[in-house]
Write an enzyme that holds these catalytic residues in place. Sequence first.
Site, short mmCIF file in Angstrom:
data_model
loop_
_atom_site.label_atom_id
_atom_site.label_comp_id
_atom_site.label_asym_id
_atom_site.label_seq_id
_atom_site.Cartn_x
_atom_site.Cartn_y
_atom_site.Cartn_z
N HIS A 4 0.83 -1.28 -0.19
CA HIS A 4 0.07 0.14 -0.10
C HIS A 4 1.01 1.11 0.05
O HIS A 4 1.93 1.19 0.60
CB HIS A 4 -0.98 0.03 1.34
CG HIS A 4 -2.11 0.95 1.17
ND1 HIS A 4 -2.27 2.20 1.50
CD2 HIS A 4 -3.36 0.78 0.64
CE1 HIS A 4 -3.20 2.77 1.33
NE2 HIS A 4 -4.10 1.74 0.53
N ASP A 59 -8.08 -5.49 0.25
CA ASP A 59 -8.36 -6.10 -0.96
C ASP A 59 -8.19 -7.31 -0.86
O ASP A 59 -8.66 -8.34 -1.81
CB ASP A 59 -8.03 -5.52 -2.28
CG ASP A 59 -8.64 -4.07 -2.37
OD1 ASP A 59 -9.68 -3.99 -2.21
OD2 ASP A 59 -7.62 -3.26 -2.83
N1 CMC Z 1 4.11 -7.52 -4.80
C1 CMC Z 1 5.39 -7.67 -5.17
N2 CMC Z 1 6.18 -6.32 -4.87
C2 CMC Z 1 5.81 -5.30 -4.33
C3 CMC Z 1 4.05 -5.25 -4.35
C4 CMC Z 1 3.39 -6.45 -4.39
N3 CMC Z 1 2.15 -6.36 -4.41
N4 CMC Z 1 3.79 -3.91 -4.04
C5 CMC Z 1 5.06 -3.33 -3.99
N5 CMC Z 1 6.06 -3.92 -4.22
C6 CMC Z 1 7.52 -3.92 -4.40
C7 CMC Z 1 7.90 -3.09 -5.63
O1 CMC Z 1 8.10 -3.65 -6.75
C8 CMC Z 1 8.83 -1.97 -5.36
O2 CMC Z 1 10.05 -2.86 -5.28
P1 CMC Z 1 11.45 -2.02 -5.51
O3 CMC Z 1 11.92 -0.87 -4.21
O4 CMC Z 1 12.64 -3.15 -5.41
O5 CMC Z 1 11.22 -1.17 -6.72
C9 CMC Z 1 8.55 -1.77 -3.57
O6 CMC Z 1 7.87 -2.82 -3.08
C10 CMC Z 1 7.67 -0.42 -3.49
O7 CMC Z 1 6.60 -0.43 -4.41
P2 CMC Z 1 6.01 0.90 -5.15
O8 CMC Z 1 5.14 0.31 -6.24
O9 CMC Z 1 6.82 1.72 -5.27
O10 CMC Z 1 5.12 1.35 -4.00
P3 CMC Z 1 3.81 2.37 -4.19
O11 CMC Z 1 3.71 2.58 -2.65
O12 CMC Z 1 3.85 3.00 -5.20
O13 CMC Z 1 2.40 1.17 -4.38
C11 CMC Z 1 0.83 -0.29 -4.50
C12 CMC Z 1 1.65 0.68 -3.90
C13 CMC Z 1 -0.58 -0.58 -3.72
C14 CMC Z 1 0.50 0.48 -5.98
C15 CMC Z 1 1.53 -1.48 -4.80
O14 CMC Z 1 1.93 -2.11 -3.44
C16 CMC Z 1 0.82 -2.62 -5.69
O15 CMC Z 1 0.90 -2.62 -6.75
N6 CMC Z 1 0.25 -3.69 -4.92
C17 CMC Z 1 -0.57 -4.32 -5.65
C18 CMC Z 1 -2.02 -3.97 -6.11
C19 CMC Z 1 -2.90 -3.67 -4.83
O16 CMC Z 1 -3.25 -4.54 -3.81
N7 CMC Z 1 -3.58 -2.48 -4.74
C20 CMC Z 1 -4.62 -2.31 -3.66
C21 CMC Z 1 -4.28 -1.16 -2.67
S1 CMC Z 1 -5.28 -1.02 -1.58
C22 CMC Z 1 -6.89 -0.40 -2.08
C23 CMC Z 1 -6.86 0.86 -2.26
O17 CMC Z 1 -6.86 1.66 -1.46
O18 CMC Z 1 -7.19 1.23 -3.58
#
Ligand code: CMC
Length: 428
Positions: free
Chosen positions: A306, A363
């Site tokens: 998240h 989720d």
């Molecule tokens: N599985 C594997 N690796 C992950 C995941 C995941 N679900 N989420 C983040 N990472 C890794 C990512 O690859 C990155 O690694 P590195 O630092 O080596 O590049 C690191 O963790 C940070 O990730 P980020 O994408 O920069 O983090 P963010 O804060 O921009 O993204 C997120 C948050 C929710 C988009 C992401 O965690 C994700 O894509 N999760 C899966 C989708 C999901 O479940 N979304 C629902 C969010 S809750 C509902 C809502 O509030 O809408």
Amino acid sequence: MADKQAKLELGGQTYEFPVLEGSTGPDVVDIRKLYGSTGAFTFDPGYKSTASCESALTYIDGQEGVLLHRGYPIGQLAEHSSFMETAYLLLNGELPSQQEYEDFNYTITRHTMLHDQLNTFYQGFRRDAHPMAIMCGVVGALSAFYHDSTDISDPEHRKISSHRLIAKMPTIAAMAYKYSVGQPFMQPKNDLSYTGNFLRMTFGVPAEEYEVIPAVEKAMDRIFILHADHEQNASTSTVRLAGSSGANPFACIAAGIACLWGPAHGGANEAALNMLREIGTPDRIPHYIERAKDKNDPFRLMGFGHRVYKNYDPRATVMQSTVREVFEALNVKDPVFETALQLEEIALNDPYFKEKKLFPNVDFYSGIILSAIGFPTTMFTALFALARTVGWVAQWNEMISDPAQVIGRPRQLYTGPVERDYVPLSER
Ligand code: CMC
């Protein structure tokens, strides 16, 4: 003048900026005069360090896993409140008295029907249209039907539009479902609760009486509470940005629905359940964990991680216990829950997920509950939109009534070509 100041050194000069303090949470450096005084912008794609507005609705402490609506912890609201009461709280700032609660329920209940012409609007969609495509279209179309409440500078007009949106969303979502399965639309029934009415409009048929199962009604209502608001997330920011130009409220909420649809936001519950079904059995979990960790593989564990929570999402805790309640009430045994529990345990003990502070989010478990209740995966995000409408309209109202509100207009770091002369086609 704020007590605290932040100093910035730029081009050999020192500039001071006020530091604002909220009632809780991080301080905020007020850089509104940065460009005017220094000629520089800040660079923050994805707004990872930027507060886009002042708000008194929802507070999140992502490190501690805290979520408060108007100060009340989400766990307490999920346990003791109802979605209607939480909606009232978000809109009005305080929990309602008995009379206020009854009046609010009455008003919402009396706005649940759609303009009859909207029924024919659905016929324009293909039967296999995604419910979110229908929701975007129908909610946007509401702006063409309710001309008596669109003066956004009038608080009474804003209130009526807000009530209409909250009240009609279950009818719109249920009709999107009915249309996809080729069943007749069910009209709202006023003696049912907001959530009971939605369940009946979705799963009932005109040929027989529909009996609302109290445990399912309670679980669904709780899911709505858990999704009601989440401060300045992508779809809420979209609603605020659309609304900042003075746009029609129904059109603003349609913009929020469009943003919510994406798999990184509201679409994640659909993606999470699809992923769990694809994993199938617990023995296949390690393979998917390895894929999630592989930089060259775009696969991510859906329902994990998240932007704000770097701890267990407090909504996921409530969701996990709700799965058990619904399974018990409906006598469901779905192996996907066991897969989810084991996946969670393995991921939480894996150094990659620990180091990156990736925990289950709301989720991860919600899809399992919704599937047990009988919703197809394509409806999951539509249910999220239904509930989040409360947050969207509350945030939209807060923004419009904020005297500091101006049209949202981010700046950019330009990296394209500098000025050059046009070359005629014959010379290229
Ligand atoms: N599985 C594997 N690796 C992950 C995941 C995941 N679900 N989420 C983040 N990472 C890794 C990512 O690859 C990155 O690694 P590195 O630092 O080596 O590049 C690191 O963790 C940070 O990730 P980020 O994408 O920069 O983090 P963010 O804060 O921009 O993204 C997120 C948050 C929710 C988009 C992401 O965690 C994700 O894509 N999760 C899966 C989708 C999901 O479940 N979304 C629902 C969010 S809750 C509902 C809502 O509030 O809408």
